[in-house]
Motif scaffolding. Structure first.
Motif, short mmCIF file in Angstrom:
data_model
loop_
_atom_site.label_atom_id
_atom_site.label_comp_id
_atom_site.label_asym_id
_atom_site.label_seq_id
_atom_site.Cartn_x
_atom_site.Cartn_y
_atom_site.Cartn_z
N UNK A 124 0.81 -1.30 0.13
CA UNK A 124 -0.02 -0.09 -0.02
C UNK A 124 0.79 1.43 -0.16
N UNK A 125 0.52 2.38 -0.35
CA UNK A 125 0.78 3.88 -0.05
C UNK A 125 1.13 4.34 1.50
N UNK A 126 1.63 4.98 1.68
CA UNK A 126 1.85 5.43 2.88
C UNK A 126 0.87 5.89 3.73
N UNK A 127 -0.15 6.55 2.87
CA UNK A 127 -1.57 6.73 3.59
C UNK A 127 -2.20 5.36 3.85
N UNK A 128 -2.02 4.20 3.53
CA UNK A 128 -2.50 2.93 3.69
C UNK A 128 -3.52 2.67 2.74
N UNK A 129 -3.70 3.52 1.47
CA UNK A 129 -4.65 3.39 0.54
C UNK A 129 -3.95 2.60 -0.64
N UNK A 130 -4.74 2.27 -1.31
CA UNK A 130 -4.42 1.53 -2.62
C UNK A 130 -5.11 2.44 -3.90
N UNK A 131 -4.18 2.66 -4.67
CA UNK A 131 -4.84 3.76 -5.77
C UNK A 131 -5.14 2.92 -7.11
N UNK A 132 -4.47 1.63 -7.13
CA UNK A 132 -4.50 0.90 -8.36
C UNK A 132 -5.80 -0.25 -8.35
N UNK A 133 -6.54 -0.35 -9.29
CA UNK A 133 -7.68 -1.31 -9.28
C UNK A 133 -7.86 -1.76 -10.82
N UNK A 134 -8.45 -3.00 -10.64
CA UNK A 134 -8.86 -3.92 -11.91
C UNK A 134 -9.62 -2.78 -12.64
N UNK A 135 -9.82 -2.76 -14.07
CA UNK A 135 -10.79 -1.90 -14.51
C UNK A 135 -12.19 -2.60 -14.76
N UNK A 136 -12.09 -4.10 -14.90
CA UNK A 136 -13.39 -4.91 -14.92
C UNK A 136 -14.30 -5.00 -13.63
N UNK A 137 -13.50 -5.37 -12.58
CA UNK A 137 -14.34 -5.71 -11.15
C UNK A 137 -13.89 -4.63 -10.04
N UNK A 138 -12.99 -3.95 -10.35
CA UNK A 138 -12.42 -2.90 -9.52
C UNK A 138 -11.68 -3.38 -8.30
N UNK A 139 -11.30 -4.65 -8.26
CA UNK A 139 -10.53 -5.30 -7.21
C UNK A 139 -8.97 -4.53 -7.04
N UNK A 140 -8.60 -4.54 -5.91
CA UNK A 140 -7.24 -3.95 -5.78
C UNK A 140 -6.05 -4.43 -6.34
N UNK A 141 -5.32 -3.74 -6.86
CA UNK A 141 -3.93 -4.13 -7.38
C UNK A 141 -2.72 -3.32 -6.49
N UNK A 142 -1.86 -4.13 -5.89
CA UNK A 142 -1.32 -3.74 -4.97
C UNK A 142 0.22 -2.82 -5.62
N UNK A 143 0.55 -1.64 -4.77
CA UNK A 143 1.73 -1.01 -5.22
C UNK A 143 3.07 -1.72 -4.66
N UNK A 144 4.18 -1.73 -5.59
CA UNK A 144 5.32 -2.00 -5.09
C UNK A 144 6.30 -0.85 -4.67
N UNK A 145 6.79 -1.37 -3.26
CA UNK A 145 7.67 -0.31 -2.71
C UNK A 145 7.45 1.05 -2.60
N UNK A 146 5.75 1.44 -2.80
CA UNK A 146 5.34 2.63 -2.74
C UNK A 146 5.27 3.39 -4.27
N UNK A 147 5.91 2.60 -5.07
CA UNK A 147 6.23 3.22 -6.63
C UNK A 147 5.42 2.70 -7.74
N UNK A 148 5.49 1.25 -8.02
CA UNK A 148 4.81 0.75 -9.14
C UNK A 148 5.04 1.53 -10.62
N UNK A 149 6.44 1.41 -10.81
CA UNK A 149 6.78 2.08 -12.07
C UNK A 149 6.68 1.41 -13.29
N UNK A 150 6.36 0.31 -13.20
CA UNK A 150 6.10 -0.07 -14.61
C UNK A 150 4.67 0.11 -15.13
N UNK A 151 4.34 1.53 -15.24
CA UNK A 151 3.00 1.84 -15.78
C UNK A 151 3.35 3.19 -16.34
N UNK A 152 2.34 3.57 -17.43
CA UNK A 152 2.54 5.14 -17.90
C UNK A 152 2.50 6.21 -16.85
N UNK A 153 1.52 5.74 -15.95
CA UNK A 153 1.14 6.76 -14.74
C UNK A 153 1.24 6.09 -13.36
#
Length: 380
Positions: A124-153
């Protein structure tokens, strides 16, 4: 908003990754940043063994997860509580969020930040939140080391970001300062505190190991020993300033190093993440010397030494996480050293690749056939 990302859905995965395809490129839903978070357009993100260790299961993390912890990019939007960053600012991400108020942070050791480590472990992020979700079922997708840099944004905590004045440096090079340079150069300058005229051995010549070698050169070490199983990497080490190189497969390698360095080196740094490499580093450290490991071995691995050696030879063994760095201080410092020609970080780059080629890239990393590969989104 939607963004393309490389998602690890199952771990451990089996190599070759070009066949098993553990990283799936899909559109994900990215929530807006919270008050202390930033929306970042990723410029580039490096492939590192810390990502590979999540893929192969050596470092268990919650999945699904968007990997990538070594990255640089541009601020698109700043959260409502952020006053010191604005759209257009260039930033380097650091893989250990730092709260600034826990005991390690207060002691000047932000690499050991307790809330940051807890957040990373939970994905998760430092806030405890997860900002990434599956587009279809909205399930959470976890962050890696607070970065998750293999993404356009990416949405990233302000606690994971360092602003840099580096419009002249391509993102492919700038990204390396987030992990390889912090960890490798920091292990030499901050953890070992190498002094001019001392001797240093670097065991394990991946991107972090060769960054450590650059750090030893910058520190003024007069004897720099490089050790690896790859003759190709040893040749690169000589080009970067190693004065002695040895193939670790040589059964007499320890004896040869000790003979050539008159009893061993002042500082031996292990960066392979393997116990045999750690043992070799310890064996080539001189009486009264220091052995430092910054390699992340499997959690089940154990390192053993004869207790009498610690006492009778006044030896020290120490860990180094994130190069014992203070990111807000050290990333700009290392960039300044790069500009001055003292840290030729650009020489660590093996190749750049597209996000779609990331599984093949991890095969090269797994086989030890690349130093540092970087996924390019916007090379700035």
């Amino acid at each position: 908003m939607k963004t393309r990302a490389a998602i690890l859905k199952l771990s451990p995965a089996t190599a070759p990754y070009a066949d098993s395809r553990p990283l799936v490129i899909e559109e994900v839903e990215l929530d807006p940043p919270g008050p202390e978070e930033l929306l970042i357009r990723i410029g580039a993100a490096g492939l590192c063994h810390s990502d590979l260790s999540v893929i192969n299961g050596n470092r268990p993390r919650p999945v699904p997860m968007v990997l990538g912890h070594e990255a640089a990019g541009t601020v698109v939007e700043a959260g409502s509580a952020i006053r010191d960053l604005k759209p257009g600012d260039r930033v380097v991400m650091t893989f250990q969020p730092t709260c600034g108020s826990c005991l390690p942070c207060a002691e000047g050791r932000p690499a050991l930040c307790i809330p940051g480590a807890e957040a990373n472990g939970k994905g998760v992020l430092m806030s405890g939140e997860i900002r990434l979700h599956d587009c279809h079922d909205h399930h959470a997708i976890h962050h890696h080391c607070g970065v998750s840099g293999y993404a356009e944004y990416a949405v990233i905590s302000r606690h994971s970001v360092v602003k840099v004045e580096a419009d002249d440096i391509p993102f492919a090079e700038l990204a390396l300062f987030g992990c390889a340079v912090q960890t490798g150069v920091g292990a030499v300058l901050n953890t070992c505190k190498v002094q001019p005229g001392q001797s240093v051995a670097v065991v394990g010549l991946g991107g972090v190991g060769l960054a450590a070698l650059l750090g030893a050169v910058a520190a003024g070490a007069t004897e720099i020993v490089a050790v690896d199983l790859s003759d190709e990497k040893l040749a690169i080490a000589r080009e970067l300033g190693a004065t002695h190189t040895y193939n670790a497969a040589d059964p007499d390698v320890v004896a040869k190093i000790k003979a050539d360095t008159r009893g061993g080196v002042d500082h031996a740094v292990e960066l392979a993440g393997a116990i045999p490499a750690f043992q070799l580093a310890y064996q080539v450290t001189k009486r009264g010397g220091q052995t430092v490991t910054a390699g992340l071995a499997s959690p089940t691995s154990e390192f053993r030494v004869p207790a009498v050696n610690i006492v009778a030879e006044e030896r020290s063994v120490k860990g180094s996480y994130m190069g014992s760095c203070v990111p807000q201080r050290d990333i700009p410092r290392f960039i300044a050293m790069y500009r001055a020609g003292k840290l030729p970080v650009d020489k660590l780059l093996s190749r750049t690749l597209k996000l779609e080629d990331i599984n093949e890239g991890f095969d090269l990393l797994d086989r030890g056939e690349a130093i540092r590969q970087v996924v390019i989104f916007d090379n700035g």
